[in-house]
Scaffold this motif. Structure first.
Motif, PDB file in Angstrom:
ATOM      1  N   LYS A   1      -2.485   2.748   2.650  1.00  0.00           N
ATOM      2  CA  LYS A   1      -3.323   1.381   2.860  1.00  0.00           C
ATOM      3  C   LYS A   1      -4.632   1.645   3.301  1.00  0.00           C
ATOM      4  N   THR A   2      -4.643   2.630   4.485  1.00  0.00           N
ATOM      5  CA  THR A   2      -5.788   2.982   5.097  1.00  0.00           C
ATOM      6  C   THR A   2      -6.749   3.549   4.036  1.00  0.00           C
TER       7      THR A   2
ATOM      8  N   TRP B   1      -2.921   1.395  10.836  1.00  0.00           N
ATOM      9  CA  TRP B   1      -3.276   2.647  10.034  1.00  0.00           C
ATOM     10  C   TRP B   1      -2.272   3.671  10.164  1.00  0.00           C
TER      11      TRP B   1
ATOM     12  N   ASP C   1      -4.553  -9.042   3.647  1.00  0.00           N
ATOM     13  CA  ASP C   1      -4.109  -7.740   2.883  1.00  0.00           C
ATOM     14  C   ASP C   1      -4.370  -6.682   4.106  1.00  0.00           C
ATOM     15  N   THR C   2      -5.439  -6.807   4.732  1.00  0.00           N
ATOM     16  CA  THR C   2      -6.147  -5.676   5.357  1.00  0.00           C
ATOM     17  C   THR C   2      -5.561  -5.493   6.876  1.00  0.00           C
TER      18      THR C   2
ATOM     19  N   ARG D   1      -6.777   3.098   0.901  1.00  0.00           N
ATOM     20  CA  ARG D   1      -7.052   2.167  -0.098  1.00  0.00           C
ATOM     21  C   ARG D   1      -8.172   1.217   0.387  1.00  0.00           C
ATOM     22  N   TYR D   2      -8.026   0.700   1.544  1.00  0.00           N
ATOM     23  CA  TYR D   2      -8.869  -0.410   2.068  1.00  0.00           C
ATOM     24  C   TYR D   2     -10.179   0.087   2.593  1.00  0.00           C
ATOM     25  N   ILE D   3      -9.918   1.345   3.381  1.00  0.00           N
ATOM     26  CA  ILE D   3     -11.104   1.639   4.161  1.00  0.00           C
ATOM     27  C   ILE D   3     -11.875   2.770   3.218  1.00  0.00           C
TER      28      ILE D   3
ATOM     29  N   TRP E   1     -11.309   4.507   0.150  1.00  0.00           N
ATOM     30  CA  TRP E   1     -11.462   4.265  -1.479  1.00  0.00           C
ATOM     31  C   TRP E   1     -12.621   3.318  -1.719  1.00  0.00           C
ATOM     32  N   ARG E   2     -12.691   2.165  -0.857  1.00  0.00           N
ATOM     33  CA  ARG E   2     -13.584   0.996  -1.473  1.00  0.00           C
ATOM     34  C   ARG E   2     -14.979   1.461  -0.931  1.00  0.00           C
TER      35      ARG E   2
END
Length: 112
Positions: free
Chosen positions: A65-66, A59, A54-55, A68-70, A72-73
């Motif tokens: 997605k950037t 970007w 998924d990652t 969300r995965y980088i 936000w986490r």
């Protein structure tokens, strides 16, 4: 450095490519057509869709997605805390702006 990365001749190995190459004659080419990449006709050889995590994304084509995965986490609680602090400061500013008028109305009681 990650565990999968290895140094080879002073260069850092970032990934691997698995590839199959077939050399055919002109007649075999005409008998078994193949499209570029996974385009039709996709049978000689059959190319399956890649299995990507998924990652795995670009970007600039998918900025959400950037986030969300980088972003936000890693900074979930910091972002949430800043939003809550902003709302509380906003309520405090509105209270301090409107409180003197309500206090003066309560002291003078102009509508009695």
């Amino acid at each position: 450095m990650g565990g999968a990365n290895k140094r080879c001749l002073g260069l850092l190995l970032q990934g691997k490519v698995e590839m199959t190459l077939e050399i055919v004659t002109e007649e075999e080419k005409e008998e078994r057509p193949a499209g570029p990449g996974r385009d039709e006709p996709n049978m000689n050889p059959r190319l399956e869709e890649p299995k990507r995590p998924d990652t795995s994304f670009l970007w600039f084509t998918s900025p959400f997605k950037t986030v969300r995965y980088i972003v936000w986490r890693r900074f979930r609680w910091l972002i949430t805390g800043l939003i809550v602090a902003f709302v509380l400061v906003l309520f405090l500013i509105v209270f301090l702006y409107s409180f003197p008028e309500y206090a003066a109305m309560k002291l003078v009681k102009p509508f009695n």
